[in-house]
Design a protein around this motif. Structure first.
Motif, short mmCIF file in Angstrom:
data_model
loop_
_atom_site.label_atom_id
_atom_site.label_comp_id
_atom_site.label_asym_id
_atom_site.label_seq_id
_atom_site.Cartn_x
_atom_site.Cartn_y
_atom_site.Cartn_z
N ALA A 75 4.15 23.84 -9.97
CA ALA A 75 3.76 23.23 -8.70
C ALA A 75 3.54 21.73 -8.84
O ALA A 75 3.96 20.94 -7.98
CB ALA A 75 2.50 23.90 -8.16
N GLU A 76 2.91 21.32 -9.93
CA GLU A 76 2.66 19.89 -10.12
C GLU A 76 3.94 19.13 -10.47
O GLU A 76 4.10 17.97 -10.06
CB GLU A 76 1.60 19.69 -11.20
N ASN A 77 4.84 19.77 -11.20
CA ASN A 77 6.13 19.14 -11.47
C ASN A 77 6.89 18.90 -10.16
O ASN A 77 7.52 17.85 -9.96
CB ASN A 77 6.98 19.99 -12.41
N ALA A 78 6.82 19.88 -9.25
CA ALA A 78 7.48 19.74 -7.95
C ALA A 78 6.82 18.64 -7.13
O ALA A 78 7.50 17.86 -6.45
CB ALA A 78 7.44 21.07 -7.20
N ALA A 79 5.48 18.55 -7.19
CA ALA A 79 4.77 17.50 -6.46
C ALA A 79 5.14 16.12 -6.98
O ALA A 79 5.31 15.16 -6.21
CB ALA A 79 3.26 17.73 -6.56
N ALA A 80 5.26 16.00 -8.30
CA ALA A 80 5.67 14.72 -8.89
C ALA A 80 7.08 14.33 -8.44
O ALA A 80 7.34 13.17 -8.11
CB ALA A 80 5.60 14.80 -10.42
N ASP A 81 7.98 15.32 -8.40
CA ASP A 81 9.36 15.04 -7.96
C ASP A 81 9.39 14.63 -6.49
O ASP A 81 10.15 13.72 -6.11
CB ASP A 81 10.23 16.27 -8.17
N LYS A 132 0.83 -1.21 0.00
CA LYS A 132 0.00 0.00 0.00
C LYS A 132 0.86 1.26 0.00
O LYS A 132 0.54 2.24 -0.69
CB LYS A 132 -0.93 0.00 1.22
N ARG A 133 1.96 1.25 0.76
CA ARG A 133 2.84 2.43 0.79
C ARG A 133 3.41 2.71 -0.59
O ARG A 133 3.47 3.86 -1.04
CB ARG A 133 3.95 2.24 1.82
N LEU A 134 3.86 1.66 -1.27
CA LEU A 134 4.39 1.85 -2.62
C LEU A 134 3.30 2.31 -3.57
O LEU A 134 3.51 3.22 -4.38
CB LEU A 134 5.01 0.55 -3.13
N GLN A 135 2.14 1.72 -3.47
CA GLN A 135 1.00 2.13 -4.31
C GLN A 135 0.67 3.60 -4.09
O GLN A 135 0.41 4.34 -5.04
CB GLN A 135 -0.22 1.27 -3.97
N THR A 136 0.69 4.04 -2.83
CA THR A 136 0.35 5.43 -2.51
C THR A 136 1.37 6.39 -3.09
O THR A 136 1.02 7.42 -3.69
CB THR A 136 0.26 5.61 -0.99
N VAL A 137 2.66 6.08 -2.92
CA VAL A 137 3.72 6.95 -3.44
C VAL A 137 3.60 7.09 -4.96
O VAL A 137 3.64 8.21 -5.50
CB VAL A 137 5.10 6.39 -3.06
N LEU A 138 3.43 5.97 -5.64
CA LEU A 138 3.34 6.03 -7.10
C LEU A 138 2.00 6.59 -7.55
O LEU A 138 1.91 7.18 -8.64
CB LEU A 138 3.57 4.64 -7.69
N GLY A 139 0.97 6.44 -6.73
CA GLY A 139 -0.30 7.09 -7.05
C GLY A 139 -0.19 8.60 -6.96
O GLY A 139 -0.74 9.32 -7.80
N ASP A 140 0.51 9.08 -5.93
CA ASP A 140 0.74 10.53 -5.80
C ASP A 140 1.53 11.05 -7.00
O ASP A 140 1.24 12.14 -7.52
CB ASP A 140 1.50 10.84 -4.51
N HIS A 141 2.51 10.28 -7.41
CA HIS A 141 3.32 10.69 -8.57
C HIS A 141 2.46 10.74 -9.83
O HIS A 141 2.48 11.72 -10.58
CB HIS A 141 4.47 9.72 -8.77
N ARG A 142 1.66 9.70 -10.05
CA ARG A 142 0.81 9.63 -11.24
C ARG A 142 -0.20 10.77 -11.25
O ARG A 142 -0.44 11.41 -12.28
CB ARG A 142 0.09 8.29 -11.26
N ASP A 143 -0.81 11.05 -10.10
CA ASP A 143 -1.80 12.13 -10.02
C ASP A 143 -1.19 13.47 -10.39
O ASP A 143 -1.80 14.27 -11.12
CB ASP A 143 -2.39 12.20 -8.61
N ALA A 144 0.02 13.73 -9.88
CA ALA A 144 0.67 15.01 -10.18
C ALA A 144 1.04 15.11 -11.65
O ALA A 144 0.86 16.17 -12.27
CB ALA A 144 1.91 15.17 -9.30
N VAL A 145 1.54 14.02 -12.21
CA VAL A 145 1.92 14.02 -13.63
C VAL A 145 0.69 14.27 -14.50
O VAL A 145 0.71 15.12 -15.41
CB VAL A 145 2.59 12.69 -14.01
N GLU A 146 -0.38 13.53 -14.26
CA GLU A 146 -1.58 13.67 -15.09
C GLU A 146 -2.23 15.03 -14.89
O GLU A 146 -2.76 15.62 -15.85
CB GLU A 146 -2.56 12.55 -14.77
N SER A 147 -2.20 15.54 -13.66
CA SER A 147 -2.75 16.88 -13.42
C SER A 147 -1.94 17.92 -14.18
O SER A 147 -2.51 18.83 -14.81
CB SER A 147 -2.72 17.18 -11.92
N GLY A 148 -0.62 17.80 -14.14
CA GLY A 148 0.21 18.75 -14.88
C GLY A 148 -0.05 18.71 -16.37
O GLY A 148 -0.11 19.76 -17.04
N GLU A 149 -0.25 17.52 -16.91
CA GLU A 149 -0.55 17.39 -18.34
C GLU A 149 -1.89 18.03 -18.67
O GLU A 149 -2.03 18.70 -19.71
CB GLU A 149 -0.56 15.92 -18.73
N ALA A 150 -2.87 17.85 -17.80
CA ALA A 150 -4.18 18.45 -18.04
C ALA A 150 -4.11 19.97 -17.97
O ALA A 150 -4.76 20.68 -18.76
CB ALA A 150 -5.19 17.93 -17.01
#
Length: 289
Positions: free
Chosen positions: A265-271, A223-241
């Motif tokens: 801001a979203e690029n920083a969140a993804a990083d 779950k921890r790994l899923q959450t970290v990569l979910g946060d990354h994916r959300d930021a990436v997709e939000s930035g693209e949108a």
């Protein structure tokens, strides 16, 4: 007397089916977080069907899996719009009071409109014969799913242990392979790891009553790994949108400075999310228990 695999699986299925059926009236009422809860229950069921597929008769499991995918897709459109609207609203709040109304409408307003349209589609689906048939089938599966008798009679601890071993190895293999993936393909590789970690998490949760704390610990690491990569994916997709909305705004002659700040801001969140990946990946991939 040792618990057999079929009995243990029925108990896990029943919990997830009950979650799905309990969410339906909440979705109809558009209660807060209801679409999310129904979507999660649907995803959990699909995951259990895949991980524990050896216990099910092949044809009926494939049929109900296809119907659950149909429902999950409808719920996913609504949920993604809901999440995006809330994320954009928070990002704009961080910008202060100088955000033009047109920016809020392009970002938050548009996503909320998408949610309303998608939720209406979900409600239409819930009133179809197709969904009613799925609900009736799920109700039967609560107590009498189509299991393979010989495999269902196997000791639960043995069968569930093999499933967790297989699901864990799948994630670990993807993690080992990820450093070799070319840069442009890394985002999708990380997404595949996330999906595999989620599947492991759900198979662990189904096995907790059988295997105990070791399954719970493995599920928590997944779950921890899923959450970290979910946060990354959300930021990436939000930035693209946001970049897409900025292009629309620029074409309409509007100022795009706010969009540029949000993209940063979203690029920083993804990083930030990605910086947590190595630790969580190592914690999951190094050992099964």
């Amino acid at each position: 007397m040792a618990v057999v695999a079929g009995e243990a699986l029925i108990a896990a299925l029943r919990d997830d089916i009950d979650r799905l059926l309990a969410a339906e009236p909440e979705v109809r009422a558009d209660a807060s977080d209801s679409v999310h809860q129904m979507r999660v229950a649907t995803r959990r069921l699909r995951s259990v069907l895949r991980s524990y597929r050896g216990l099910f008769e092949k044809a009926p499991a494939a049929e109900i899996g296809a119907e659950l995918k149909w429902l999950a897709t409808l719920l996913g459109v609504a949920r993604d719009a809901e999440v995006r609207a809330d994320r954009f609203a928070d990002l704009l709040d961080d910008q202060g009071e100088d955000v033009p109304d047109v920016v809020a409408e392009r970002l938050v307003g548009a996503e909320r409109a998408r949610y309303d349209a998608a939720h209406a589609e979900v409600l239409t689906a819930l009133d179809t014969d197709r969904y009613r048939a799925l609900r009736e089938r799920l109700t039967r599966w609560r107590t009498d799913p189509p299991l393979r008798p010989a495999r269902a009679a196997a000791p639960a601890v043995d069968f569930f242990g093999v499933v967790l071993l297989r699901d864990h190895e799948r994630v670990a293999a993807l993690i080992r392979h990820e450093p070799t993936v070319p840069g442009p393909e890394r985002i999708e590789a990380l997404h595949d790891i996330r999906k595999s970690a989620k599947r492991l998490r759900y198979s662990c949760e189904a096995a907790e009553q059988v295997i105990g704390e070791s399954a719970a610990d493995l599920g928590h690491r997944a779950k921890r790994l899923q959450t970290v990569l979910g946060d990354h994916r959300d930021a990436v997709e939000s930035g693209e949108a946001i970049i897409e909305r900025a292009a629309e705004a620029e074409a309409a002659g509007e100022d795009v400075n706010v969009y540029r700040r949000l993209t940063v801001a979203e690029n920083a969140a993804a990083d930030r999310a990605l910086s947590r990946y190595p630790e969580t990946a190592e914690a999951l991939s190094t050992s099964l228990w």
